[in-house]
Design an enzyme around this catalytic site. Structure first.
Site, PDB file in Angstrom:
ATOM      1  N   CYS A  98       0.898  -1.219  -0.037  1.00 10.85           N
ATOM      2  CA  CYS A  98       0.032   0.056   0.008  1.00 10.85           C
ATOM      3  C   CYS A  98       1.095   1.148   0.034  1.00 10.85           C
ATOM      4  O   CYS A  98       1.704   1.413  -0.997  1.00 10.85           O
ATOM      5  CB  CYS A  98      -0.992  -0.103   1.217  1.00 10.85           C
ATOM      6  SG  CYS A  98      -2.399   1.062   1.013  1.00 10.85           S
ATOM      7  N   HIS A 206      -3.555  -6.275   1.463  1.00 14.03           N
ATOM      8  CA  HIS A 206      -3.485  -6.277   3.070  1.00 14.03           C
ATOM      9  C   HIS A 206      -3.975  -7.743   3.377  1.00 14.03           C
ATOM     10  O   HIS A 206      -4.219  -8.450   2.676  1.00 14.03           O
ATOM     11  CB  HIS A 206      -4.436  -5.208   3.948  1.00 14.03           C
ATOM     12  CG  HIS A 206      -3.731  -3.816   3.702  1.00 14.03           C
ATOM     13  ND1 HIS A 206      -2.380  -3.233   4.103  1.00 14.03           N
ATOM     14  CD2 HIS A 206      -4.503  -2.738   2.970  1.00 14.03           C
ATOM     15  CE1 HIS A 206      -2.318  -2.126   3.663  1.00 14.03           C
ATOM     16  NE2 HIS A 206      -3.632  -1.659   3.167  1.00 14.03           N
TER      17      HIS A 206
END
Length: 282
Positions: A98, A206
């Site tokens: 991310c 994630h």
């Protein structure tokens, strides 16, 4: 690329967990170390706190997700130190998730809405915004050109599962290869997800990504210890299948006229306007 000394412990560095630890991505470093320990391979977790120089002699470096200001601070410090550049030149691997993924590219947007320089370890830029924010389950069909399975030396990977939470859309240049093709979710915003360039890997997944996808963890570890013995990952396999069923059910219940996934985020003139600093997040 320098050869790794396999007689010593594999050192896994977790960089700036105070800044890049919003989404539990520190778990990726723990997964790498634990999967080596289960196999009796010496491994060491090295936490590099914010405000101290990053370690210069590790094998794998892990960067997690974070908010705008911490992301900008982490990128500035790593750029000034040059540690990751030298480590990669010496054969180290880097996993960025991310915000960490965006830091590894050429540029990303800072908290003031202006472009900030990244590390340039991945040939990509994050300079476009998505609205609404991208949040939800993501499934990715691995790209054989990135991971083997298409005649390369590396083994292929099963489908990758994760959870994305970002407002950035990332463009890849010719030097980087997407990790895979989107089956559900948004990823980079063009039907692909993540990037790989040598031993540098970036992703929006994630979960943590290596907990959800142990085959990916083992592939990264194999760069340093060679072929790894299989482990009993039955529980993780069950979780991945449950997530697949969940995504399939979500897609089935949405009205047919509503677009699902990355096609809702096609890059248009409105999508490349500078974002409001008050509403900017990664």
């Amino acid at each position: 690329m320098a050869e790794t000394d396999r007689s010593s412990a594999v050192r896994v560095a977790l960089l700036y967990p105070e800044l890049l630890g919003t989404y539990g991505d520190r778990g990726n470093a723990r997964v790498l170390v634990q999967r080596l320990a289960w196999r009796g391979v010496p491994a060491e977790l090295v936490e590099a706190p914010w405000g101290e120089p990053a370690p210069a002699s590790c094998d794998i470096y892990v960067l997690g997700g974070g908010e705008d200001s911490p992301q900008a601070s982490a990128a500035a410090a790593l750029g000034a130190e040059g540690i990751l550049h030298r480590a990669v030149e010496d054969g180290a691997a880097v996993l960025g998730v991310c915000a960490g993924f965006q830091i590894l590219g050429h540029s990303f947007f800072g908290p003031d809405g202006a472009a900030r320089p990244g590390l340039g370890l991945l040939d990509c830029t994050t300079a476009r915004r998505a609205s609404p924010r991208i949040v939800g389950e993501i499934l990715v069909a691995p790209n054989p050109d990135a991971w083997g399975g298409g005649g390369g030396a590396e083994p292929g990977l099963p489908a990758l599962s994760g959870y994305e939470n970002h407002a950035g859309l990332t463009d890849l240049g010719p030097g980087a290869t997407p990790l895979g093709r989107i089956e559900a979710g948004v990823g980079n915003g063009d039907g692909t997800e993540g990037a790989r360039q040598g031993r540098v890997v970036g992703t929006y997944l994630h979960g943590p990504v290596l907990a959800r996808n142990p085959a990916l963890a083992d592939l990264i570890l194999s760069w340093f210890v060679g072929d790894v013995e299989p482990l009993d990952d039955a529980e993780i396999t069950d979780l991945r299948e449950e997530r697949r069923r969940f995504v399939a059910a979500e897609r089935a219940r949405r009205p047919a006229h509503r677009k699902f996934g990355w096609r809702r985020y096609r890059r248009t003139k409105s999508s490349i306007a500078l974002p409001s600093a008050a509403n900017f997040s990664v």
